[in-house]
Motif scaffolding. Sequence first.
Motif, short mmCIF file in Angstrom:
data_model
loop_
_atom_site.label_atom_id
_atom_site.label_comp_id
_atom_site.label_asym_id
_atom_site.label_seq_id
_atom_site.Cartn_x
_atom_site.Cartn_y
_atom_site.Cartn_z
N ASN A 1 0.83 -1.21 0.00
CA ASN A 1 0.00 0.00 0.00
C ASN A 1 0.86 1.26 0.00
O ASN A 1 0.57 2.23 -0.69
CB ASN A 1 -0.95 0.01 1.19
CG ASN A 1 -2.04 -1.02 1.06
OD1 ASN A 1 -2.38 -1.44 -0.04
ND2 ASN A 1 -2.59 -1.45 2.18
N ALA A 2 1.96 1.24 0.76
CA ALA A 2 2.87 2.39 0.81
C ALA A 2 3.52 2.61 -0.55
O ALA A 2 3.67 3.76 -0.99
CB ALA A 2 3.92 2.19 1.89
N GLN A 3 3.89 1.55 -1.23
CA GLN A 3 4.51 1.68 -2.55
C GLN A 3 3.53 2.30 -3.55
O GLN A 3 3.94 3.08 -4.41
CB GLN A 3 4.99 0.31 -3.06
CG GLN A 3 6.22 -0.20 -2.34
CD GLN A 3 7.41 0.73 -2.50
OE1 GLN A 3 7.76 1.11 -3.61
NE2 GLN A 3 7.99 1.13 -1.39
N ALA A 4 2.26 1.96 -3.44
CA ALA A 4 1.26 2.55 -4.33
C ALA A 4 1.18 4.06 -4.10
O ALA A 4 1.05 4.83 -5.05
CB ALA A 4 -0.10 1.90 -4.10
N LEU A 5 1.29 4.49 -2.86
CA LEU A 5 1.26 5.92 -2.56
C LEU A 5 2.53 6.61 -3.03
O LEU A 5 2.48 7.74 -3.53
CB LEU A 5 1.08 6.16 -1.06
CG LEU A 5 -0.28 5.83 -0.48
CD1 LEU A 5 -0.29 6.02 1.02
CD2 LEU A 5 -1.35 6.69 -1.13
N ILE A 6 3.65 5.95 -2.90
CA ILE A 6 4.93 6.53 -3.31
C ILE A 6 4.92 6.79 -4.82
O ILE A 6 5.43 7.80 -5.29
CB ILE A 6 6.11 5.62 -2.90
CG1 ILE A 6 6.27 5.66 -1.39
CG2 ILE A 6 7.40 6.03 -3.59
CD1 ILE A 6 7.23 4.65 -0.82
N GLY A 7 4.30 5.94 -5.58
CA GLY A 7 4.25 6.11 -7.03
C GLY A 7 3.18 7.08 -7.49
O GLY A 7 3.16 7.49 -8.63
N ALA A 8 2.29 7.47 -6.59
CA ALA A 8 1.19 8.36 -6.97
C ALA A 8 1.71 9.79 -7.16
O ALA A 8 2.75 10.17 -6.62
CB ALA A 8 0.11 8.34 -5.90
N ASP A 9 0.97 10.57 -7.93
CA ASP A 9 1.31 11.97 -8.12
C ASP A 9 1.10 12.70 -6.80
O ASP A 9 0.03 12.63 -6.21
CB ASP A 9 0.41 12.56 -9.21
CG ASP A 9 0.93 13.89 -9.71
OD1 ASP A 9 2.11 14.21 -9.46
OD2 ASP A 9 0.15 14.60 -10.37
N LYS A 10 2.14 13.36 -6.34
CA LYS A 10 2.09 13.99 -5.02
C LYS A 10 2.19 15.50 -5.12
O LYS A 10 2.62 16.04 -6.12
CB LYS A 10 3.24 13.48 -4.15
CG LYS A 10 3.11 12.03 -3.75
CD LYS A 10 4.38 11.50 -3.17
CE LYS A 10 5.38 11.01 -4.15
NZ LYS A 10 5.04 10.36 -5.35
N MET A 11 1.82 16.14 -4.04
CA MET A 11 1.91 17.58 -3.94
C MET A 11 2.56 17.91 -2.60
O MET A 11 2.07 17.49 -1.56
CB MET A 11 0.51 18.20 -4.03
CG MET A 11 0.53 19.68 -4.07
SD MET A 11 -1.12 20.43 -4.18
CE MET A 11 -2.10 19.27 -5.05
N ILE A 12 3.64 18.66 -2.65
CA ILE A 12 4.31 19.06 -1.43
C ILE A 12 3.74 20.42 -1.02
O ILE A 12 3.71 21.36 -1.82
CB ILE A 12 5.84 19.15 -1.63
CG1 ILE A 12 6.36 17.76 -1.98
CG2 ILE A 12 6.52 19.71 -0.40
CD1 ILE A 12 7.81 17.73 -2.40
N LEU A 13 3.27 20.50 0.20
CA LEU A 13 2.68 21.75 0.68
C LEU A 13 3.76 22.76 1.02
O LEU A 13 4.83 22.40 1.52
CB LEU A 13 1.80 21.48 1.90
CG LEU A 13 0.58 20.61 1.63
CD1 LEU A 13 -0.18 20.35 2.92
CD2 LEU A 13 -0.33 21.24 0.60
N PRO A 14 3.51 24.03 0.76
CA PRO A 14 4.48 25.08 1.06
C PRO A 14 4.76 25.18 2.56
O PRO A 14 3.95 24.78 3.39
CB PRO A 14 3.81 26.35 0.57
CG PRO A 14 2.75 25.91 -0.36
CD PRO A 14 2.32 24.56 0.11
#
Length: 160
Positions: free
Chosen positions: A34-47
């Motif tokens: 499950n963690a690997q699926a999240l790691i590969g997902a498009d992410k957004m880093i908050l300011p």
Amino acid sequence: MADDWRTGLDPEVAAHPSLASFKSVADLAKAHVNAQALIGADKMILPKDEKDEAGWGQVFTKLGRPELATGYQVPTIADLPAGFTVEEPRVKAFLETAHKIGLSQRQTAALYASYVTEQAGLYKQYVEQDGAALAATEKALRVEWGTGYDAQVLLAKKTL
């Protein structure tokens, strides 16, 4: 024993609090997948904070803000009242503000359509009220001046 599955691990890893909720290697493996699926997902880093302009710029871009204010596409509003115009300098200022505050293409188009439609409705209402007021004034003058109404209007036009 619930902790038996950790016996072959390095002692520091086996004692790590993040592993406490796993009852078996199967639970750990499932969490890892499950963690690997999240790691590969498009992410957004908050300011970091409100002043992090570069960080907010990246967020707004991921959310659909075009690179430049000129990249927005605003809809054409149908059935605008006669005489109502949408001035290009005002549209440009609107789009620049939308870009500055980070609106996406979708948000900008919806806000633009709502605003122009509302302003067109107010304009139409004003024109109708103005026409009604003009008609009432003309009616009152016709009553007051009677048969001399046309002569008075002609005199006013000559004066102008």
